[in-house]
Design a protein around this motif. Structure first.
Motif, mmCIF file in Angstrom:
data_model
loop_
_atom_site.group_PDB
_atom_site.id
_atom_site.type_symbol
_atom_site.label_atom_id
_atom_site.label_comp_id
_atom_site.label_asym_id
_atom_site.label_seq_id
_atom_site.Cartn_x
_atom_site.Cartn_y
_atom_site.Cartn_z
ATOM 1 N N ILE A 35 0.766 -1.308 0.268
ATOM 2 C CA ILE A 35 0.130 0.222 0.080
ATOM 3 C C ILE A 35 0.624 1.057 0.512
ATOM 4 O O ILE A 35 0.744 1.984 -1.005
ATOM 5 N N ILE A 36 1.297 1.343 1.186
ATOM 6 C CA ILE A 36 2.815 2.242 0.704
ATOM 7 C C ILE A 36 3.724 2.619 -0.359
ATOM 8 O O ILE A 36 4.268 3.588 -0.730
ATOM 9 N N ASN A 37 4.631 1.786 -0.970
ATOM 10 C CA ASN A 37 4.751 1.540 -1.802
ATOM 11 C C ASN A 37 3.661 1.629 -3.242
ATOM 12 O O ASN A 37 3.923 3.080 -4.546
ATOM 13 N N ALA A 38 2.662 1.257 -3.358
ATOM 14 C CA ALA A 38 1.784 2.284 -4.841
ATOM 15 C C ALA A 38 0.852 3.519 -4.206
ATOM 16 O O ALA A 38 1.532 4.399 -4.928
ATOM 17 N N ALA A 39 1.451 3.948 -3.017
ATOM 18 C CA ALA A 39 0.868 5.131 -3.065
ATOM 19 C C ALA A 39 2.339 6.227 -3.106
ATOM 20 O O ALA A 39 1.765 7.266 -3.922
#
Length: 302
Positions: A35-39
C-alpha cells in the motif's frame, strides 16, 4: 495480591506479543508495504519496461484518472457489479442459513452442497460458467425452457447488459455458500432458550425472526456485509477471463481490470498505482460507513 495479579497479566501480555509479532511482521510486509509503495509510486511517471528512472509528477496521475472517461466507466462498472452481487448475497445467504438451521435432517448435506463452490478457485469457476454461457450451453437451454422459446441465443457473452449479469451470477454462485456458513455460525450462537421464551410468549415464527434473530445477528450481518462488499470491489479474474474469451470489455471493465490493463498492457505503473490507491480509499470509506451505520452494543448473554 494486586501486584502479583498485575505481574501475571504483564507476563501474559508479553508472551502474547511474542507470539503475535511474527504474524504482524508478515502482515506488514505483504499488506502495509504494498500500500505504501503504491502510494509512493502514484506520484511518479514510471514505465514498466523502461530503464529510465521514474519522473516525479506530483498529483498528475490522479488528475489524469479523474478526468479519464475510461476510469469513470470502470468506477460505474465496479459499483454496478458490487451492488448487483453484494445485496443479493447478504439477503439470500441469511435466508438460506435460516432455512438450513430450521431443518431437522440433512443439515450437513445442505451446508456442504452450498459451500462446495467456495472451494473452487475464481478462475475455475469462471471457466465452468463460460461453458454454461455459450450459445449452446445450459444457460440458454434453461432460459428457453422457462420462456417456452426454442433455440434463442440470449447473448450472455456478447451483450453488455447480459455480460454484466453473467459476471454477477458467477460471483453469486461461488460465494453464496461461504457467507451462508458464516450466517449459520451466527445463528448457532444465539441461545435456544431465547427462542423458546419467545415461543412461550406467543411469538410467531416471523416475529421471532424479526424481533429476536435479526437484532441478535447484527454483528454477523455486519461481518458478512463488509466481507462480501470488499470481495466484490476486488473482483478481477472473472471479468478478465470473460474479456479474454471475447466478451465486450467496457461493461465489465471494473477498476481492478483497468489497473491490470494500465500496468501490463500500457506499461504505466504510476497511473495504475494511482487507481489502486483510489480503490483502496473507496474500500476504506465504505467499510467505515458500514461500521458507523451498524454501530451498536453487543448483546451479552452472561
Amino acid at each position: 495480591m494486586k501486584n502479583r495479579v498485575y505481574g501475571i497479566e504483564k507476563k501474559k501480555a508479553k508472551w502474547g506479543w511474542i507470539f503475535v509479532f511474527p504474524s504482524l511482521i508478515f502482515f506488514a510486509l505483504f499488506s502495509f508495504y504494498p500500500i505504501i509503495n503504491a502510494a509512493y509510486t502514484s506520484f511518479f511517471k514510471k514505465n514498466l519496461l523502461s530503464l529510465r528512472p521514474p519522473k516525479f509528477v506530483g498529483f498528475d496521475n490522479y488528475k489524469y484518472i479523474f478526468s479519464s472517461p475510461d476510469f469513470w466507466n470502470s468506477f460505474r462498472a465496479t459499483i454496478i457489479f458490487t451492488i448487483g452481487t453484494f445485496v443479493p448475497i447478504v439477503i439470500i445467504s441469511l435466508l438460506l442459513a435460516t432455512f438450513i438451521m430450521s431443518r431437522k435432517k440433512f443439515q450437513k448435506f445442505f451446508e456442504m452442497a452450498f459451500y462446495s463452490p467456495a472451494v473452487l478457485s475464481s478462475v475455475t469457476a469462471a471457466v465452468i460458467w463460460l461453458m454454461i454461457f455459450e450459445p449452446r450451453g445450459l444457460a440458454n437451454q434453461f432460459i428457453n425452457f422457462i420462456t417456452g422459446s426454442s433455440g434463442k441465443d440470449w447473448r450472455w457473452l456478447s451483450s453488455g447488459g447480459m455480460v454484466q449479469l453473467a459476471t454477477i451470477i458467477v460471483y453469486f454462485w461461488k460465494y453464496i455458500g461461504y457467507f451462508t456458513i458464516i450466517f449459520i455460525s451466527g445463528l448457532a450462537s444465539i441461545p435456544q432458550s431465547v427462542h423458546e421464551a419467545a415461543k412461550i410468549d406467543g411469538a410467531t415464527s416471523y416475529q421471532d425472526f424479526k424481533y429476536i434473530t435479526l437484532p441478535l445477528l447484527k454483528s454477523t450481518t455486519v461481518l458478512v456485509s463488509i466481507m462480501s462488499m470488499l470481495q466484490c470491489l476486488k473482483t478481477f479474474s472473472t471479468q478478465y477471463l470473460f474479456t479474454q474469451s471475447g466478451a465486450p470489455t467496457e461493461p465489465i471493465n471494473v477498476i481492478t481490470l483497468n489497473i491490470y490493463n494500465t500496468a501490463i498492457r500500457d506499461h504505466s505503473i504510476g497511473k495504475a498505482s494511482a487507481m489502486s490507491i483510489v480503490l483502496f480509499l473507496l474500500m476504506l470509506i465504505l467499510t467505515i460507513i458500514q461500521f458507523k451505520i451498524s454501530k451498536n452494543d453487543d448483546v451479552d448473554f452472561n
